[in-house]
Design a protein around this motif. Structure first.
Motif, short mmCIF file in Angstrom:
data_model
loop_
_atom_site.label_atom_id
_atom_site.label_comp_id
_atom_site.label_asym_id
_atom_site.label_seq_id
_atom_site.Cartn_x
_atom_site.Cartn_y
_atom_site.Cartn_z
N ARG A 116 0.84 -1.21 0.00
CA ARG A 116 0.00 0.00 0.00
C ARG A 116 0.88 1.26 0.00
O ARG A 116 0.59 2.23 -0.71
N ASP A 117 1.96 1.23 0.78
CA ASP A 117 2.85 2.38 0.84
C ASP A 117 3.55 2.64 -0.49
O ASP A 117 3.95 3.77 -0.78
N LEU A 118 3.70 1.60 -1.30
CA LEU A 118 4.30 1.75 -2.63
C LEU A 118 3.30 2.29 -3.65
O LEU A 118 3.67 2.53 -4.80
N GLY A 119 2.05 2.46 -3.22
CA GLY A 119 1.03 2.99 -4.12
C GLY A 119 0.37 1.94 -4.98
O GLY A 119 -0.33 2.27 -5.95
N LEU A 120 0.58 0.65 -4.66
CA LEU A 120 -0.03 -0.42 -5.43
C LEU A 120 -1.52 -0.55 -5.09
O LEU A 120 -1.90 -0.38 -3.92
N LYS A 121 -2.34 -0.87 -6.08
CA LYS A 121 -3.74 -1.14 -5.84
C LYS A 121 -3.88 -2.60 -5.40
O LYS A 121 -3.13 -3.46 -5.86
N LEU A 122 -4.85 -2.89 -4.53
CA LEU A 122 -4.92 -4.20 -3.89
C LEU A 122 -6.34 -4.74 -3.93
O LEU A 122 -7.29 -4.05 -3.55
N THR A 123 -6.47 -6.00 -4.37
CA THR A 123 -7.78 -6.63 -4.46
C THR A 123 -7.71 -8.09 -4.03
O THR A 123 -6.61 -8.66 -3.92
N ILE A 124 -8.88 -8.67 -3.80
CA ILE A 124 -9.00 -10.11 -3.56
C ILE A 124 -9.82 -10.71 -4.70
O ILE A 124 -10.87 -10.16 -5.08
N GLY A 125 -9.35 -11.84 -5.23
CA GLY A 125 -10.08 -12.55 -6.28
C GLY A 125 -10.18 -14.02 -5.91
O GLY A 125 -9.18 -14.73 -5.93
N SER A 126 -11.38 -14.47 -5.56
CA SER A 126 -11.53 -15.81 -4.98
C SER A 126 -12.74 -16.53 -5.54
O SER A 126 -13.75 -15.92 -5.90
N ALA A 127 -12.65 -17.87 -5.57
CA ALA A 127 -13.78 -18.70 -5.96
C ALA A 127 -14.66 -19.05 -4.77
O ALA A 127 -15.62 -19.81 -4.90
N THR A 128 -14.33 -18.50 -3.61
CA THR A 128 -15.12 -18.75 -2.40
C THR A 128 -16.50 -18.09 -2.52
O THR A 128 -16.62 -17.00 -3.08
N SER A 129 -17.51 -18.76 -1.98
CA SER A 129 -18.85 -18.18 -2.01
C SER A 129 -18.89 -16.94 -1.11
O SER A 129 -18.11 -16.81 -0.17
N GLU A 130 -19.82 -16.05 -1.42
CA GLU A 130 -19.90 -14.80 -0.65
C GLU A 130 -20.17 -15.07 0.82
O GLU A 130 -19.58 -14.43 1.70
N GLU A 131 -21.03 -16.03 1.13
CA GLU A 131 -21.35 -16.34 2.53
C GLU A 131 -20.11 -16.77 3.29
O GLU A 131 -19.83 -16.27 4.39
N GLN A 132 -19.34 -17.70 2.71
CA GLN A 132 -18.13 -18.18 3.38
C GLN A 132 -17.07 -17.09 3.44
O GLN A 132 -16.38 -16.93 4.46
N ALA A 133 -16.92 -16.35 2.35
CA ALA A 133 -15.88 -15.33 2.28
C ALA A 133 -16.11 -14.23 3.30
O ALA A 133 -15.16 -13.76 3.96
#
Length: 241
Positions: A116-133
């Motif tokens: 984050r301090d380097l200015g990188l954008k950060l996301t999560i990409g998962s096959a987990t269901s919304e309820e479990q995630a």
């Protein structure tokens, strides 16, 4: 004409295994379900005989279990269905998950802060269901770090990994080209999804075995790390850009 230089501008993280290690609940849930249907496997046997146990999804692992059931067992139960095994494994997983602490893998929070301090954008990409995630994200404290709009889950895409959909969407959310995205994954299917999307992938295995690590390399992971604390974020980004 020279090829334009790739520039890593954003990172996408798989959730289960890669960032939050709940593999024990998944694996032992599958073993407990298999046992209920007459198939007893040790964890080592499961790694060898269930091709999808690392990275899932659950439907694929349950299909692996179904294929190994003794025909007599199937007939005795009036033809065991995939749905029965899936419901059983998910019940065991929920029970085991409720009993275990849930936290980011060692070193991840420090890695996140440096990125984050380097200015990188950060996301999560998962096959987990919304309820479990949502359960995992809230109990681990990660929901407050990423925010709902920066998280892509099973319900948000048409095709699951190894299709590229999830990582095409994470790149879109970050407003960058997929070639400027670096993906962190613990499963070969996830690495394949990243590469098909046009991104580079780093392997972050939870299960440290020659076969599982080799599978990540074979899938196309450009680097392998076993601990988030091993990674010098700025050096990695510079090296891969």
């Amino acid at each position: 004409m020279s090829t334009p230089r790739r520039r890593i501008r954003g990172l996408a993280f798989d959730l289960e295994g890669t960032v939050v290690d709940v593999e024990a609940a998944h694996h032992h849930g599958h073993l407990a379900a298999a046992k209920e249907f007459g198939l007893e496997l040790s964890l080592a046997e499961a790694y060898a005989k269930l091709p999808h146990i690392i990275g899932g999804p659950d439907e694929k692992v349950c299909s692996d279990i179904l294929s190994l059931l003794d025909p007599d067992t199937r007939n005795h139960r009036n033809q065991v269905t995939l749905g029965e095994i899936l419901a059983c494994t998910q019940a065991h997983y929920a029970r085991l998950l409720a009993e275990m602490p849930i936290a980011p893998r060692r070193g991840f929070l420090e890695f996140y802060a440096r990125a984050r301090d380097l200015g990188l954008k950060l996301t999560i990409g998962s096959a987990t269901s919304e309820e479990q995630a949502v359960t995992l994200l809230k109990r681990s404290g990660l929901m407050s770090l990423f925010g709902q709009r920066n998280i892509v889950l099973r319900e948000h895409v048409t095709n699951l990994k190894p299709a590229p959909d999830v990582f095409l969407k994470t790149a879109s959310i970050m407003g960058i080209d997929p070639s400027d995205q670096l993906v962190f994954e613990d499963s070969p299917r996830g690495v394949q999804a990243a590469l098909t999307a046009g991104s580079q992938a780093v392997g972050m295995p939870v299960v440290i075995r020659a076969l599982t690590v080799g599978a990540l390399v074979d899938a196309g992971a450009c680097r392998i790390f076993f601990d988030w604390g091993e990674i010098n974020v700025s050096a990695l980004i510079e090296n891969l850009s």
